[in-house]
Design a protein around this motif. Sequence first.
Motif, PDB file in Angstrom:
ATOM      1  N   ARG A  12       0.834  -1.204   0.000  1.00  0.00           N
ATOM      2  CA  ARG A  12       0.000   0.000   0.000  1.00  0.00           C
ATOM      3  C   ARG A  12       0.870   1.256   0.000  1.00  0.00           C
ATOM      4  O   ARG A  12       0.610   2.215  -0.741  1.00  0.00           O
ATOM      5  CB  ARG A  12      -0.894  -0.015   1.230  1.00  0.00           C
ATOM      6  CG  ARG A  12      -1.934   1.050   1.236  1.00  0.00           C
ATOM      7  CD  ARG A  12      -3.124   0.610   2.101  1.00  0.00           C
ATOM      8  NE  ARG A  12      -4.177   1.581   2.002  1.00  0.00           N
ATOM      9  CZ  ARG A  12      -4.248   2.671   2.720  1.00  0.00           C
ATOM     10  NH1 ARG A  12      -3.309   2.918   3.596  1.00  0.00           N
ATOM     11  NH2 ARG A  12      -5.228   3.535   2.557  1.00  0.00           N
ATOM     12  N   LYS A  13       1.913   1.236   0.804  1.00  0.00           N
ATOM     13  CA  LYS A  13       2.802   2.392   0.898  1.00  0.00           C
ATOM     14  C   LYS A  13       3.480   2.662  -0.449  1.00  0.00           C
ATOM     15  O   LYS A  13       3.577   3.806  -0.893  1.00  0.00           O
ATOM     16  CB  LYS A  13       3.851   2.149   1.989  1.00  0.00           C
ATOM     17  CG  LYS A  13       4.669   3.367   2.325  1.00  0.00           C
ATOM     18  CD  LYS A  13       5.470   3.165   3.608  1.00  0.00           C
ATOM     19  CE  LYS A  13       6.499   4.256   3.824  1.00  0.00           C
ATOM     20  NZ  LYS A  13       5.971   5.613   3.861  1.00  0.00           N
ATOM     21  N   VAL A  14       3.941   1.603  -1.099  1.00  0.00           N
ATOM     22  CA  VAL A  14       4.574   1.772  -2.410  1.00  0.00           C
ATOM     23  C   VAL A  14       3.578   2.356  -3.412  1.00  0.00           C
ATOM     24  O   VAL A  14       3.908   3.261  -4.175  1.00  0.00           O
ATOM     25  CB  VAL A  14       5.137   0.426  -2.929  1.00  0.00           C
ATOM     26  CG1 VAL A  14       5.564   0.539  -4.387  1.00  0.00           C
ATOM     27  CG2 VAL A  14       6.299  -0.048  -2.068  1.00  0.00           C
ATOM     28  N   ASP A  23      -8.073   4.967  -3.555  1.00  0.00           N
ATOM     29  CA  ASP A  23      -8.949   3.875  -3.984  1.00  0.00           C
ATOM     30  C   ASP A  23      -8.150   2.780  -4.682  1.00  0.00           C
ATOM     31  O   ASP A  23      -8.286   1.588  -4.386  1.00  0.00           O
ATOM     32  CB  ASP A  23      -9.983   4.461  -4.955  1.00  0.00           C
ATOM     33  CG  ASP A  23     -11.263   3.666  -4.936  1.00  0.00           C
ATOM     34  OD1 ASP A  23     -11.706   3.234  -6.016  1.00  0.00           O
ATOM     35  OD2 ASP A  23     -11.821   3.449  -3.832  1.00  0.00           O
ATOM     36  N   ASP A  24      -7.294   3.172  -5.625  1.00  0.00           N
ATOM     37  CA  ASP A  24      -6.470   2.199  -6.346  1.00  0.00           C
ATOM     38  C   ASP A  24      -5.484   1.514  -5.402  1.00  0.00           C
ATOM     39  O   ASP A  24      -5.212   0.315  -5.536  1.00  0.00           O
ATOM     40  CB  ASP A  24      -5.705   2.879  -7.491  1.00  0.00           C
ATOM     41  CG  ASP A  24      -6.569   3.080  -8.726  1.00  0.00           C
ATOM     42  OD1 ASP A  24      -6.115   3.754  -9.665  1.00  0.00           O
ATOM     43  OD2 ASP A  24      -7.705   2.566  -8.739  1.00  0.00           O
ATOM     44  N   ALA A  25      -4.915   2.275  -4.472  1.00  0.00           N
ATOM     45  CA  ALA A  25      -3.955   1.691  -3.526  1.00  0.00           C
ATOM     46  C   ALA A  25      -4.634   0.612  -2.676  1.00  0.00           C
ATOM     47  O   ALA A  25      -4.040  -0.444  -2.403  1.00  0.00           O
ATOM     48  CB  ALA A  25      -3.361   2.777  -2.626  1.00  0.00           C
ATOM     49  N   GLN A  26      -5.878   0.852  -2.293  1.00  0.00           N
ATOM     50  CA  GLN A  26      -6.609  -0.169  -1.529  1.00  0.00           C
ATOM     51  C   GLN A  26      -6.847  -1.413  -2.382  1.00  0.00           C
ATOM     52  O   GLN A  26      -6.748  -2.544  -1.900  1.00  0.00           O
ATOM     53  CB  GLN A  26      -7.966   0.385  -1.072  1.00  0.00           C
ATOM     54  CG  GLN A  26      -7.876   1.357   0.081  1.00  0.00           C
ATOM     55  CD  GLN A  26      -9.256   1.814   0.545  1.00  0.00           C
ATOM     56  OE1 GLN A  26     -10.179   1.027   0.735  1.00  0.00           O
ATOM     57  NE2 GLN A  26      -9.414   3.105   0.724  1.00  0.00           N
ATOM     58  N   ASP A  27      -7.173  -1.191  -3.636  1.00  0.00           N
ATOM     59  CA  ASP A  27      -7.401  -2.331  -4.547  1.00  0.00           C
ATOM     60  C   ASP A  27      -6.122  -3.140  -4.719  1.00  0.00           C
ATOM     61  O   ASP A  27      -6.140  -4.372  -4.707  1.00  0.00           O
ATOM     62  CB  ASP A  27      -7.870  -1.835  -5.921  1.00  0.00           C
ATOM     63  CG  ASP A  27      -9.298  -1.329  -5.911  1.00  0.00           C
ATOM     64  OD1 ASP A  27      -9.707  -0.715  -6.912  1.00  0.00           O
ATOM     65  OD2 ASP A  27     -10.012  -1.550  -4.906  1.00  0.00           O
ATOM     66  N   ILE A  28      -5.009  -2.446  -4.914  1.00  0.00           N
ATOM     67  CA  ILE A  28      -3.724  -3.121  -5.104  1.00  0.00           C
ATOM     68  C   ILE A  28      -3.355  -3.901  -3.848  1.00  0.00           C
ATOM     69  O   ILE A  28      -2.909  -5.050  -3.913  1.00  0.00           O
ATOM     70  CB  ILE A  28      -2.620  -2.091  -5.449  1.00  0.00           C
ATOM     71  CG1 ILE A  28      -2.889  -1.469  -6.819  1.00  0.00           C
ATOM     72  CG2 ILE A  28      -1.245  -2.739  -5.413  1.00  0.00           C
ATOM     73  CD1 ILE A  28      -2.093  -0.197  -7.080  1.00  0.00           C
ATOM     74  N   GLU A  29      -3.556  -3.270  -2.693  1.00  0.00           N
ATOM     75  CA  GLU A  29      -3.260  -3.929  -1.419  1.00  0.00           C
ATOM     76  C   GLU A  29      -4.070  -5.217  -1.292  1.00  0.00           C
ATOM     77  O   GLU A  29      -3.542  -6.262  -0.917  1.00  0.00           O
ATOM     78  CB  GLU A  29      -3.600  -2.989  -0.253  1.00  0.00           C
ATOM     79  CG  GLU A  29      -3.367  -3.618   1.118  1.00  0.00           C
ATOM     80  CD  GLU A  29      -3.900  -2.756   2.258  1.00  0.00           C
ATOM     81  OE1 GLU A  29      -4.304  -1.600   2.027  1.00  0.00           O
ATOM     82  OE2 GLU A  29      -3.911  -3.257   3.398  1.00  0.00           O
TER      83      GLU A  29
END
Lengths: 136, 111
Positions: A12-14, A23-29
């Motif tokens: 998520r941090k990356v 929103d996208d970071a949550q999806d990636i995580e």
Amino acid sequence: MDRIAFIDSVVRKVAIEMGFSEDDAQDIELAAHEAVVNAIRHGAPIGGDASDPPPLVDVRIAVEHELDVPVLIIEIRDRGAGFAPEAVPSPLHGEGLLRPTGRGLYLMRRLMDDVTYSAHPEGGTVVRLRKRRHLS
Amino acid sequence: MAISKREVDGVSIVDVTGKIVLDNSHELRSAVRELVEAGKKKILLNLEGVTYVDSSGLGEIVSCYSTAQRQEGKLKLEKLQPKLQDLLTITRLLEVFETFREEAEAVKSFA
């Protein structure tokens, strides 16, 4: 579970540092989380038993560029016997809809741009998740 | 994850906060099973405080639904955070569950 939560937070941090939206970071995580959970749950070497230590899982995070667009690549490698993703029943239809399991692979495909599977030359399966940072 | 239970107008409300993930998702199913075994047929999961759900968590919510349904009960959801709403949409589970934004409306729906 702690090491899964740790990997979740690093991914998520990356993603955030790369400029992905929240929103996208949550999806990636979540997609990475599903891949790591699968690797731990299903990726143990054959012949093991419950007393064995948790299976080894490698996680690699890379940033590439396609025509100046940053692309986040996450690769998760297990040491298991491999599997056929196409053999996993769809969780969207019929009995699959109310099954308690079987949504992980589907979520990965929906949340990332690309998901590919390959055999690692030294054994195990590599799941490769890929997502381009979309312009906002 | 933290779970607490209360009752409003004959509806058993299970308030869930935190993450519903692989390691703890069975706790939610246990809580619902206890209610069903006690003869409760109207169960509402309040998911306002749920911050993160993985596929195991979704599976457990589905299991709760099936557990209630097998005993001719009903299980509904309220106050979903936007991300959970998205996950239920893309997995088509929004077609299975009745969901509500307001508790009063949810409780009334069991009548």
